[in-house]
Design an enzyme around this catalytic site. Structure first.
Site, PDB file in Angstrom:
ATOM      1  N   ARG A  51       2.697 -14.648  16.793  1.00  0.00           N
ATOM      2  CA  ARG A  51       2.927 -16.023  17.159  1.00  0.00           C
ATOM      3  C   ARG A  51       4.271 -16.652  17.466  1.00  0.00           C
ATOM      4  O   ARG A  51       4.377 -17.394  18.209  1.00  0.00           O
ATOM      5  CB  ARG A  51       2.850 -16.824  15.616  1.00  0.00           C
ATOM      6  CG  ARG A  51       1.397 -17.847  16.081  1.00  0.00           C
ATOM      7  CD  ARG A  51       0.830 -18.298  14.611  1.00  0.00           C
ATOM      8  NE  ARG A  51       1.761 -18.959  14.032  1.00  0.00           N
ATOM      9  CZ  ARG A  51       1.029 -20.294  13.531  1.00  0.00           C
ATOM     10  NH1 ARG A  51      -0.286 -20.361  13.815  1.00  0.00           N
ATOM     11  NH2 ARG A  51       1.733 -21.054  12.690  1.00  0.00           N
ATOM     12  N   LYS A 148      -7.169  -2.756   5.433  1.00  0.00           N
ATOM     13  CA  LYS A 148      -7.295  -3.481   4.412  1.00  0.00           C
ATOM     14  C   LYS A 148      -6.418  -4.627   4.016  1.00  0.00           C
ATOM     15  O   LYS A 148      -5.417  -4.315   4.533  1.00  0.00           O
ATOM     16  CB  LYS A 148      -7.569  -2.250   3.268  1.00  0.00           C
ATOM     17  CG  LYS A 148      -6.137  -1.779   2.821  1.00  0.00           C
ATOM     18  CD  LYS A 148      -6.441  -0.658   1.816  1.00  0.00           C
ATOM     19  CE  LYS A 148      -6.068  -1.289   0.434  1.00  0.00           C
ATOM     20  NZ  LYS A 148      -4.784  -1.465  -0.033  1.00  0.00           N
ATOM     21  N   ASP A 177      -8.985   3.151   6.396  1.00  0.00           N
ATOM     22  CA  ASP A 177      -8.435   3.347   4.972  1.00  0.00           C
ATOM     23  C   ASP A 177      -7.462   4.672   5.104  1.00  0.00           C
ATOM     24  O   ASP A 177      -7.809   5.694   5.428  1.00  0.00           O
ATOM     25  CB  ASP A 177      -9.522   4.055   3.931  1.00  0.00           C
ATOM     26  CG  ASP A 177      -8.969   3.991   2.708  1.00  0.00           C
ATOM     27  OD1 ASP A 177      -8.088   4.880   2.196  1.00  0.00           O
ATOM     28  OD2 ASP A 177      -9.451   3.812   1.472  1.00  0.00           O
ATOM     29  N   HIS A 178      -6.060   4.600   4.915  1.00  0.00           N
ATOM     30  CA  HIS A 178      -5.221   5.427   5.363  1.00  0.00           C
ATOM     31  C   HIS A 178      -5.223   6.566   4.831  1.00  0.00           C
ATOM     32  O   HIS A 178      -4.824   7.657   5.248  1.00  0.00           O
ATOM     33  CB  HIS A 178      -3.892   4.888   5.417  1.00  0.00           C
ATOM     34  CG  HIS A 178      -3.002   4.629   4.335  1.00  0.00           C
ATOM     35  ND1 HIS A 178      -3.214   3.712   3.417  1.00  0.00           N
ATOM     36  CD2 HIS A 178      -2.138   5.396   3.685  1.00  0.00           C
ATOM     37  CE1 HIS A 178      -2.406   3.801   2.388  1.00  0.00           C
ATOM     38  NE2 HIS A 178      -1.644   5.058   2.455  1.00  0.00           N
ATOM     39  N   LYS A 182      -4.920  11.317   5.678  1.00  0.00           N
ATOM     40  CA  LYS A 182      -3.809  12.318   5.052  1.00  0.00           C
ATOM     41  C   LYS A 182      -4.380  13.349   5.170  1.00  0.00           C
ATOM     42  O   LYS A 182      -5.684  13.688   5.232  1.00  0.00           O
ATOM     43  CB  LYS A 182      -3.576  11.783   3.426  1.00  0.00           C
ATOM     44  CG  LYS A 182      -3.031  10.770   3.190  1.00  0.00           C
ATOM     45  CD  LYS A 182      -2.720  10.635   1.739  1.00  0.00           C
ATOM     46  CE  LYS A 182      -2.190   9.152   1.701  1.00  0.00           C
ATOM     47  NZ  LYS A 182      -0.883   8.883   1.608  1.00  0.00           N
ATOM     48  N   GLU A 216       1.927   6.243  -8.621  1.00  0.00           N
ATOM     49  CA  GLU A 216       3.029   5.884  -7.994  1.00  0.00           C
ATOM     50  C   GLU A 216       4.202   5.474  -8.967  1.00  0.00           C
ATOM     51  O   GLU A 216       3.976   5.178  -9.946  1.00  0.00           O
ATOM     52  CB  GLU A 216       2.662   4.528  -7.323  1.00  0.00           C
ATOM     53  CG  GLU A 216       1.556   4.818  -6.296  1.00  0.00           C
ATOM     54  CD  GLU A 216       1.427   3.893  -5.380  1.00  0.00           C
ATOM     55  OE1 GLU A 216       1.592   3.591  -4.311  1.00  0.00           O
ATOM     56  OE2 GLU A 216       0.609   2.747  -5.833  1.00  0.00           O
ATOM     57  N   ASP A 235      -6.806  -3.053  -4.903  1.00  0.00           N
ATOM     58  CA  ASP A 235      -5.893  -2.508  -4.102  1.00  0.00           C
ATOM     59  C   ASP A 235      -5.992  -0.991  -3.921  1.00  0.00           C
ATOM     60  O   ASP A 235      -5.812  -0.300  -2.866  1.00  0.00           O
ATOM     61  CB  ASP A 235      -4.377  -2.529  -4.499  1.00  0.00           C
ATOM     62  CG  ASP A 235      -3.359  -2.293  -3.532  1.00  0.00           C
ATOM     63  OD1 ASP A 235      -3.310  -2.743  -2.494  1.00  0.00           O
ATOM     64  OD2 ASP A 235      -2.469  -1.446  -4.226  1.00  0.00           O
ATOM     65  N   HIS A 240      -9.068   3.484  -1.829  1.00  0.00           N
ATOM     66  CA  HIS A 240      -8.627   4.951  -1.579  1.00  0.00           C
ATOM     67  C   HIS A 240      -9.413   5.775  -2.455  1.00  0.00           C
ATOM     68  O   HIS A 240      -9.543   6.904  -2.070  1.00  0.00           O
ATOM     69  CB  HIS A 240      -6.927   5.087  -1.971  1.00  0.00           C
ATOM     70  CG  HIS A 240      -6.228   3.883  -0.987  1.00  0.00           C
ATOM     71  ND1 HIS A 240      -6.746   3.679   0.240  1.00  0.00           N
ATOM     72  CD2 HIS A 240      -5.057   3.243  -1.051  1.00  0.00           C
ATOM     73  CE1 HIS A 240      -5.817   3.033   0.810  1.00  0.00           C
ATOM     74  NE2 HIS A 240      -4.812   2.525  -0.088  1.00  0.00           N
ATOM     75  N   LYS A 331       0.814   2.013 -10.798  1.00  0.00           N
ATOM     76  CA  LYS A 331       2.134   1.654 -10.312  1.00  0.00           C
ATOM     77  C   LYS A 331       3.256   1.970 -11.673  1.00  0.00           C
ATOM     78  O   LYS A 331       2.899   1.979 -12.766  1.00  0.00           O
ATOM     79  CB  LYS A 331       2.335   0.272  -9.944  1.00  0.00           C
ATOM     80  CG  LYS A 331       1.282  -0.292  -9.075  1.00  0.00           C
ATOM     81  CD  LYS A 331       1.988   0.129  -7.435  1.00  0.00           C
ATOM     82  CE  LYS A 331       0.931  -0.598  -6.514  1.00  0.00           C
ATOM     83  NZ  LYS A 331       0.846   0.298  -5.307  1.00  0.00           N
TER      84      LYS A 331
HETATM   85  C1  BG6 Z   1      -1.754   0.905  -0.147  1.00  0.00           C
HETATM   86  C2  BG6 Z   1      -1.423   0.026  -1.461  1.00  0.00           C
HETATM   87  O1  BG6 Z   1      -2.885   0.817   0.516  1.00  0.00           O
HETATM   88  O2  BG6 Z   1      -1.443   2.439  -0.527  1.00  0.00           O
HETATM   89  C3  BG6 Z   1      -0.231  -0.069  -1.833  1.00  0.00           C
HETATM   90  O3  BG6 Z   1      -1.669  -1.515  -1.087  1.00  0.00           O
HETATM   91  C4  BG6 Z   1       0.037   1.494  -2.273  1.00  0.00           C
HETATM   92  O4  BG6 Z   1      -0.042  -0.777  -3.253  1.00  0.00           O
HETATM   93  C5  BG6 Z   1      -0.313   2.388  -1.166  1.00  0.00           C
HETATM   94  O5  BG6 Z   1       1.375   1.749  -2.879  1.00  0.00           O
HETATM   95  C6  BG6 Z   1      -0.094   3.763  -1.284  1.00  0.00           C
HETATM   96  O6  BG6 Z   1      -0.005   4.700  -0.269  1.00  0.00           O
HETATM   97  P1  BG6 Z   1       0.558   6.230  -0.262  1.00  0.00           P
HETATM   98  O7  BG6 Z   1       0.168   6.647   1.279  1.00  0.00           O
HETATM   99  O8  BG6 Z   1       2.011   5.922  -0.205  1.00  0.00           O
HETATM  100  O9  BG6 Z   1       0.056   6.754  -1.236  1.00  0.00           O
END
Ligand code: BG6
Length: 484
Positions: A51, A148, A177-178, A182, A216, A235, A240, A331
């Site tokens: 924007r 997401k 979904d990243h 991996k 994490e 989340d 994941h 977390k």
């Molecule tokens: C994201 C979440 O999708 O994945 C975050 O929104 C999380 O809260 C993150 O920290 C973790 O990804 P990775 O690749 O660091 O394990």
């Protein structure tokens, strides 16, 4: 080992939200790394659509700074950065309005692959999809990529799916979904289906239980307002962890092809038993002398949002009946550790005597850090003195067995974006998968909301709440220690 870079076809990639946080941290640095290894065609173009009233030069300057901040110094040079910036362009577009769309269309070339990355709030997905069609930017070969969170419950996910389906065929939609990008996650499939050893044992008869941990050390500081409406369940678990569970538990697909893999994952989600209250633990991190607590990070002093979830899950099918899956994520835990542990059953009878030291085999698949696997096997302790047994790891830490190239594997985002350009949906979620995951998650979240109970406290820097340990102790099992 030599890294193989398979060039992709020339493309126009439009990133909506191209000046946002995800673009700066992940998407653009990822594309830069693909450029660095020579995978990006000379004529490829990346156009940020946002924007703001930026011009091309200002966008390039912003990306230059982002690359300096987010790409390791040894992986970049100013010459390389300038080379990459030549691929970039910028268009000022109003996603909800009508301005900028014609200009953006003017920047797209005929006969090239077109991909549109929606790195924006889900509330904009429908509006962008509609305008891509009405302004003639997308055709039947174009791809759209969505991030997401894909909804916050089944109903909202259905609305999003419906909104996209009005303009795009499922074969054009890439839901990211990243975790699926991996390296080790794909290795899970390679190990299961590329070896004769594991698959015959991969069932309730030989596996005692499975543990999936995504721990994490970071808190939610800085993104408290998003996280407070989401919590660990939305989340991390719904997406994941669910994906990790599916790949671990699914039946062998006939081929490594998008629908074959996604059909099998969907069956796992649909076979999950509803979770009972006593099988779920929610936690929230508490302030310690040196670390802030969730309530400080979230800026909502009364928040009941969970920053930790542990659960015992049962998959009601022939393969898994009687083998629980324990999952946990949180977390501000003691260490960053993501791992899947397959704990095999004890041997049925020890010929060496009950106290010889025989242990159950264990396969650990480490997603991060120290990507790799190890399989614990029992051998004889060296030396005289009878058959004393000890368990030792068959260590497949990738950096050790594959050499330095193992450190140079593409990060999840770069791999997934290249898959979009190649038109390969295998590592992306299909609409029905996402909906099935919400259908399973929703009742758990509703039960929490109804009970309106505070999550169990745990100290920042610990392994999570006591209740999570108890979840396994009560079954005479133990979590693997959280350590890096
Ligand atoms: C994201 C979440 O999708 O994945 C975050 O929104 C999380 O809260 C993150 O920290 C973790 O990804 P990775 O690749 O660091 O394990």
């Amino acid at each position: 080992m030599v890294s193989r870079v398979i060039p992709v076809e020339t493309f126009d990639l439009v990133i909506f939200g191209g000046t946002g946080d995800l673009a700066r941290r992940k998407i653009l640095p990822g594309l830069f790394r693909r450029f660095r290894v020579g995978q990006m065609p000379e004529e490829a173009r990346i156009i940020a659509a946002a924007r703001g009233d930026m011009d091309r030069a200002a966008f390039q300057a912003m990306v230059r700074d982002a690359l300096i901040e987010f790409v390791e110094p040894e992986a970049r040079s100013s010459e390389m950065i300038e080379g990459f910036l030549n691929h970039l362009d910028y268009a000022s577009v109003d996603a909800m309005g009508e301005s900028g769309w014609d200009t953006l269309r003017g920047k797209l070339r005929d006969g090239k692959i077109r991909a549109f990355y929606f790195s924006v709030a889900p509330s904009l997905f429908g509006a962008i999809a509609e305008r891509l069609k009405t302004y003639g930017l997308a055709n039947e070969d174009s791809r759209i990529v969505v991030e997401k969170p894909f909804g916050r419950d089944l109903e909202s996910a259905k609305i999003l799916n419906k909104g996209l389906a009005e303009y795009f065929d499922e074969s054009q939609i890439y839901r990211i979904d990243h975790y699926l990008g991996k390296e080790t996650v794909q290795n899970l499939m390679a190990v299961r289906f590329g070896n004769i050893l594991f698959e015959p044992l991969w069932n309730a008869q030989y596996i005692d239980h499975v543990q999936i941990t995504v721990a994490e050390t970071v808190g939610v500081g800085g993104r408290g307002s998003y996280y407070d409406k989401s919590g660990a369940m939305r989340d991390m678990v719904q997406n994941h962890i669910m994906q990790l569970l599916c790949l671990t538990a699914m039946e062998p697909p006939a081929r490594f092809e998008p629908d074959a893999v996604r059909d099998e994952k969907l069956k796992v989600i649909r076979a999950l038993d509803p979770v009972t209250v006593q099988d779920v633990v929610r936690g929230q991190y508490q302030e310690t002398s040196d670390l802030a607590g969730y309530l400080e990070d979230s800026e909502n002093p009364d928040s009941n949002t969970e920053s930790f979830v542990a659960m015992k899950l049962e998959i009601a099918n022939w393969r898994w009946q009687g083998t629980p899956f324990y999952i946990r994520t949180g977390k501000r835990l003691r260490a960053r550790m993501s791992e899947i542990v397959i704990r095999f059953r004890e041997i049925p009878h020890s010929i060496f005597g009950a106290d010889s030291g025989s242990k159950a085999n264990e396969l650990s698949i480490r997603l991060q850090p120290n990507e790799g696997m190890d399989l614990r096997v029992t051998i004889k302790e060296p030396g005289p003195g009878g058959m004393r047994l000890v368990d030792v790891p068959l260590d497949m830490t990738f950096a050790k067995v594959l050499g330095p190239d193992a450190d140079d594997v593409p990060d999840a985002y770069e791999r997934l974006i290249m898959d979009v350009i190649r038109g390969n949906q295998t590592l992306f979620m299909r609409g029905d998968e996402v909906e099935a995951a919400w259908a399973w998650t929703d009742p758990i979240i509703s039960a929490w909301e109804e009970a309106d109970k505070r999550p169990a406290p745990y100290d920042s820097g610990s392994s999570g709440p006591e209740e999570a340990l108890a979840l396994m102790h009560r079954d005479n099992r133990r979590w693997k220690e959280i350590r890096s």
